[in-house]
Write a protein that holds these residues in place. Sequence first.
Motif, short mmCIF file in Angstrom:
data_model
loop_
_atom_site.label_atom_id
_atom_site.label_comp_id
_atom_site.label_asym_id
_atom_site.label_seq_id
_atom_site.Cartn_x
_atom_site.Cartn_y
_atom_site.Cartn_z
N UNK A 154 0.86 -1.18 0.00
CA UNK A 154 0.00 0.00 0.00
C UNK A 154 0.90 1.23 0.00
N UNK A 155 0.86 1.98 -1.09
CA UNK A 155 1.71 3.16 -1.26
C UNK A 155 1.00 4.40 -0.72
N UNK A 180 4.72 3.31 -12.93
CA UNK A 180 6.09 2.90 -12.68
C UNK A 180 6.24 1.80 -11.65
N UNK A 181 5.32 1.72 -10.69
CA UNK A 181 5.52 0.84 -9.53
C UNK A 181 4.48 -0.27 -9.38
N UNK A 182 3.36 -0.16 -10.09
CA UNK A 182 2.30 -1.16 -9.98
C UNK A 182 1.94 -1.45 -8.52
N UNK A 183 1.59 -0.43 -7.75
CA UNK A 183 1.22 -0.64 -6.35
C UNK A 183 -0.05 -1.45 -6.23
N UNK A 184 -0.20 -2.15 -5.13
CA UNK A 184 -1.44 -2.89 -4.87
C UNK A 184 -2.55 -1.94 -4.42
N UNK A 185 -2.17 -0.81 -3.86
CA UNK A 185 -3.15 0.21 -3.45
C UNK A 185 -2.43 1.52 -3.26
N UNK A 186 -3.18 2.61 -3.39
CA UNK A 186 -2.70 3.94 -3.04
C UNK A 186 -3.44 4.39 -1.79
N UNK A 187 -2.73 5.07 -0.88
CA UNK A 187 -3.33 5.63 0.32
C UNK A 187 -3.25 7.15 0.26
#
Length: 267
Positions: A154-155, A180-187
């Motif tokens: 979670x970014x 760029x990072x393919x996060x699983x989630x943004x916070x």
Amino acid sequence: MFWTEELFGVKKPIIAMCHLQPMPGDPYYDQEGGMEKVVECARHDLLALQNGGVDGVMFSNEFSLPYLTKVRPETVAAMARVIGELKSEITIPYGVNCLWDPIASLDLAVAVDGKFIREIISGVYASDFGLWNTNPGETARHRAAIGAQNVKMLYNIVPEAAKYLADRDICQIAKTTVFNNKPDALCVSGLTAGAETDTQVLTQVKNTVPDTVVFCNTGTRKDNIQRQLSVADGAVVATTFKVDGKFENLVDEKRVKEFMDEVRKMR
């Protein structure tokens, strides 16, 4: 279907924070109470959160103030002890957060079987903790090297007590972070722990990256959670669950239940 529904078993999950008391090496560690006090406070909060009906829990060294951007090994070891002692009592999915160090967070997650981490993983910031740099490429490679590919990341793209050094708006940051990072989630956060997240900002981020999970990261309360969840895919919640809604207090189970009653009306 987002991965969150598979992991937590509900739409728009509420991840509650289990804030650990200061630990060895922290400036405000209670040496007289020792690690037993840290464990017992964590147990109290964990059980109150679970009994109150939250969907997941995240263990964090929240009272290790002022925070480090490279967490010391004694902190990771102490957190592992606490979670290890409580593991048999945890009944919901859980993750970890070693403030503010994604490498340490991944190491701890692997050690205690945590399912997710939340951290500042990308970007450069001017902060209360000094110049704050990150290395997402190194973090991604460390994740692979230690076998943490299944640990969700979670970014946090609006770090508390800090400002992005580049003059970029939140939509640009969200778009390039996802690319760029393919996060699983943004916070998406407010200014500090407990500060309400701007619903308009949440909406802008969600509209920019509709295929990415977006969490409301701070400042949800019983009176605003329905509004926030009308946009966000879930929320990370802490301060409002505490006695009298104060950051430094332990969790109040009654407040948790009242909050989750409002959440269930949304689902």
